[in-house]
Design an enzyme around this catalytic site. Structure first.
Site, short mmCIF file in Angstrom:
data_model
loop_
_atom_site.label_atom_id
_atom_site.label_comp_id
_atom_site.label_asym_id
_atom_site.label_seq_id
_atom_site.Cartn_x
_atom_site.Cartn_y
_atom_site.Cartn_z
N GLU A 62 -16.97 37.60 -12.22
CA GLU A 62 -15.92 36.68 -11.78
C GLU A 62 -16.11 36.21 -10.33
OE1 GLU A 62 -12.24 38.66 -12.75
OE2 GLU A 62 -12.76 38.80 -14.87
N GLU B 286 -16.13 39.51 -23.66
CA GLU B 286 -14.80 40.12 -23.62
C GLU B 286 -13.85 39.37 -24.54
OE1 GLU B 286 -13.29 40.62 -19.63
OE2 GLU B 286 -15.26 41.11 -18.82
N ASN C 195 -21.12 37.38 -15.12
CA ASN C 195 -20.07 37.36 -16.14
C ASN C 195 -18.83 36.68 -15.59
OD1 ASN C 195 -19.06 38.33 -18.71
ND2 ASN C 195 -17.83 39.85 -17.60
N HIS D 187 -11.63 35.14 -23.11
CA HIS D 187 -10.23 35.54 -23.30
C HIS D 187 -9.49 34.27 -23.69
CE1 HIS D 187 -10.79 39.58 -21.83
NE2 HIS D 187 -11.39 39.13 -20.76
N ASP E 229 -11.12 38.09 -26.89
CA ASP E 229 -9.90 38.41 -27.63
C ASP E 229 -9.13 37.11 -27.82
OD1 ASP E 229 -9.00 38.25 -24.97
OD2 ASP E 229 -8.57 40.39 -24.84
O1 9MR Z 1 -9.36 45.89 -19.61
C1 9MR Z 1 -9.23 46.09 -18.23
C2 9MR Z 1 -7.85 46.62 -17.93
O2 9MR Z 1 -7.64 47.88 -18.53
C3 9MR Z 1 -7.66 46.72 -16.43
O3 9MR Z 1 -6.32 47.10 -16.16
C4 9MR Z 1 -7.96 45.38 -15.81
C5 9MR Z 1 -7.72 45.49 -14.33
O4 9MR Z 1 -8.53 44.82 -13.54
O5 9MR Z 1 -9.29 45.00 -16.13
C6 9MR Z 1 -9.45 44.80 -17.49
O6 9MR Z 1 -10.71 44.31 -17.79
C7 9MR Z 1 -11.04 43.04 -17.23
C8 9MR Z 1 -12.52 42.98 -17.10
O7 9MR Z 1 -12.98 44.07 -16.36
C9 9MR Z 1 -12.98 41.70 -16.45
N1 9MR Z 1 -12.47 40.54 -17.14
C10 9MR Z 1 -11.05 40.56 -17.40
C11 9MR Z 1 -10.66 41.85 -18.10
C12 9MR Z 1 -9.20 41.81 -18.48
O8 9MR Z 1 -8.42 41.80 -17.32
#
Ligand code: 9MR
Length: 662
Positions: A325, A432, A368, A403, A434
């Site tokens: 990101e 990722e 990513n 997402h 969903d």
């Molecule tokens: O799934 C992850 C969640 O449990 C955490 O609370 C969150 C906090 O930063 O991060 C989530 O995973 C993220 C991923 O690492 C990067 N892309 C977005 C995902 C969803 O927030």
């Protein structure tokens, strides 16, 4: 059981409605969940502390000063640190692999603060702390509820739940603490495995410790051949303090993946989130700024981090999200103004890839990001990747998080996203994915509406159909979670129950699953519902045999039955039944009958259709497990109620033919 805990075992079956069988499109699992089993209730109405104690020297005592329900609560006084608070031993109550919902009411004696609910667990004296409910505003004027889910994923010799505060150490009260769980359903073993259907690339799921145990582990193993630790490899988990590397969260996940032959995506070496503040604190103790000194220190920390983490896993991890990101399409240069960037400029990205390649030369190195379908963001990402590549930065692939939701983005936009990067000759992965059932922040459904689940199934169908056209270019597709019982979307962007994955909260296949596995089964009665509810005797469901249903083709005496009670509690039980074709001719359908000897009543059955009249039970195959070759078996399971005793049936018949009892 200790006297301090009152175990309230609730009969599942008594509270279960008997409903008509449903297809996947008519209801959501959440609405059909049986009454939870409560394993812990602390109401402090008996004037005792009910087993609660302080975590250190603070005092706990039964109190009638304030109460959430009734007249008693638990008062905690004499706290000298924010982490001190009421705690309760749940070692004997919580089982590994079971998802508990823990609820506690909290009130301060004075002032206001944030309160948290957590679990402390220890294995061989090593402590770990799992947050169940994060900072929640509390004060002295009202009771505030903290509710969260917790799954113990490791063997422990110490386990306590506790409440603490974020900044003050004043007195506090707790009341009406409960812990409960909904019994897991067995996974559907006879439906196609996603990984067998989709062969163009590995299909993965992001996982936490809760996804590798019991039924979750079985579901993961059945359908997926790749995993991404969702949080366990991030900086806060692996290097919480400088130079101290811990792999306690990630190692079990990696070991599970290796043991089951799954690929592992390493996520993530560099991110602006979930990175401890010490990383961005200069030698002078101040937040880093764009000085040469701070930049050098930051890049040194970055290099040290990657060297340690990537080396720890060696060739076990075949893909790394090296940076995550880093794009902000609203900046003219497209680069996110994170502390990484403001202190080190693009060099943090260059350094990260260079070091990762050096330490893990075997691994594919990815950049990513999310919203990469949005043209403005896509194009900024493209420009950065093209630049890095032209500079010789060792970048192998682009990760598209995906997402998305049921109405966004279009397939065409997603196709354009993929096509944009083709000329670069890099790999692309969906990292990722969903599909939220919500299309705006204002929506909140108590249970996923049928039309949204159907829309979702079509999105999964269309997106996977698209991805599969890019064989060789798309090298992995990962979903951000295993099942709807554990998804980050339950609290993002607002707190509400979402259902973005292929399996429902009880691990049963949704229409979304069929969107990937076999789109012809979306929204038809051949699609197993998220939770298969048994038809009432007067309302035959799609899988209940009608009198005109042709019988199975059975040769000679041809069946044997195994009946196993897999769980039993006061008034309720769960059982598995396996019927084996011991004859010489394949069945194309089957109907199994038996008599319950002691008034047992089935309340919910999966992998089949049931009708019960008095003691007489008839179970017919579901659409996907009717065909049983000689020597093969079909299985189904059910929840039932019992009173007095719960003996197994004495015999079974397959459309009139007696089966042997195995
Ligand atoms: O799934 C992850 C969640 O449990 C955490 O609370 C969150 C906090 O930063 O991060 C989530 O995973 C993220 C991923 O690492 C990067 N892309 C977005 C995902 C969803 O927030």
């Amino acid at each position: 059981m200790r006297a301090s805990l009152r175990l309230a075992l609730v009969s599942l079956a008594a509270a279960l409605p008997v409903a008509a069988a449903m297809v996947a499109t008519t209801a959501a699992s959440a609405a059909d969940e049986p009454t939870p089993i409560t394993v812990l209730t602390s109401d402090f109405e008996d004037g005792t502390t009910q087993g609660w104690a302080g975590r250190a020297s603070e005092a706990v005592a039964a109190s009638t000063t304030v109460a959430h329900g009734g007249s008693g609560s638990l008062a905690v006084t004499g706290r000298t640190a924010t982490w001190q608070g009421p705690s309760l031993d749940v070692l004997g109550e919580f089982e590994k692999g079971t998802a508990y919902t823990i609820s506690a009411w909290v009130r301060l004696a004075t002032g206001s603060d944030n309160a948290r609910l957590s679990v402390e667990r220890r294995t061989d004296g090593i402590a770990a702390y799992d947050q169940v409910v994060g900072n929640t505003a509390v004060d002295s004027g009202r009771w505030v509820n903290l509710t969260g889910r917790y799954t113990l994923a490791t063997d422990v010799d110490f386990l306590r739940i506790y409440v603490e505060t974020a900044s003050s150490t004043g007195d506090l009260f707790i009341d009406d603490v409960t812990a409960s769980y909904v019994p897991a359903l067995p996974i559907q073993t006879t439906i196609p495995s996603i990984k067998d259907v989709v062969t163009e690339f590995p299909v993965g799921a992001s996982i936490t410790g809760a996804e590798i145990v019991t039924e979750h582990g079985q579901l993961l193993d059945k359908h997926f051949n790749s995993v991404t630790p969702g949080n366990a490899l991030k900086w806060d988990a692996t290097e919480p303090t400088e130079g101290t590397f811990t792999y306690a969260q990630a190692d079990p996940l990696v070991a599970f993946a290796k043991a089951h032959g799954m690929a592992i995506r390493g996520h993530t070496l560099v991110w602006h989130n979930q990175t401890p503040s010490w990383v961005f604190t200069g030698a002078d103790g101040q937040p880093m700024t764009a000085t040469a000194e701070d930049k050098a220190l930051l890049l040194e920390r970055l290099e040290n981090h990657i060297r340690n983490v990537a080396a720890h896993y060696g060739t076990d991890i075949g893909v790394w999200d090296v940076v995550n990101e880093v794009i902000d399409e609203n900046q003219a240069d497209g680069l996110r103004r994170s502390t990484w960037f403001t202190v080190a400029g693009l060099d943090y990205i260059r350094t990260a890839f260079r070091v990762a390649r050096e330490v893990a030369p075997h691994a594919k190195l990815f950049i990513n990001d999310y919203n990469t379908n949005v043209p403005a963001k896509r194009d900024k990402l493209y420009a950065l990747v093209a630049q890095l590549k032209s500079e010789g930065v060792p970048i192998d692939g682009v990760g598209h998080q995906m997402h998305i939701n049921v109405s966004w983005p279009s397939v065409a936009e997603t196709k354009a996203m993929l096509d944009k990067f083709l000329p670069l000759g890099l790999e692309q992965q969906i990292t990722e994915m969903d599909v939220s059932i919500y299309t705006s922040n204002g929506e909140s459904f108590p249970a996923p509406p049928a039309d949204r689940l159907l829309q979702q199934a079509y999105v999964y169908r269309d997106m996977f159909a698209l991805f599969r056209q890019y064989e060789g270019e798309i090298t992995s597709v990962t979903l951000w979670g295993l099942a709807d019982d554990n998804t980050w979307l339950d609290t993002f962007p607002v707190t509400r129950k979402d259902a973005p994955l292929l399996f429902d909260t009880r691990l049963q296949a949704k229409s979304a699953y069929w969107g990937v596995a076999d789109p012809t089964k979306i929204g038809t009665s051949t699609s197993p519902p998220p939770t298969t509810v048994s038809p009432s005797p007067t309302t035959p469901g799609p899988t209940t045999p009608s009198p005109t249903t042709p019988g199975p083709t059975i040769g000679t005496t041809a069946c044997s039955v195994t009946y196993r009670v897999t769980g039993s509690w006061q008034g309720g039980f769960q059982a598995d039944v396996r019927v084996t074709n011991t004859g010489t001719t394949a069945w194309t359908s089957w109907t199994l009958g038996w008599q319950f000897p002691a008034g047992q009543q089935i309340s919910q059955l999966w992998n089949g259709g049931v009708a019960q009249s008095g003691a007489t039970v008839t179970v017919a195959n579901a659409s996907w497990n009717g065909t049983v070759a000689p020597g093969a078996s079909a299985s189904f399971g059910f929840l039932g109620s019992w009173t007095g005793t719960n003996p197994s049936p004495a015999g079974y018949s397959l459309r009139g033919t007696a089966c042997t009892v195995a």
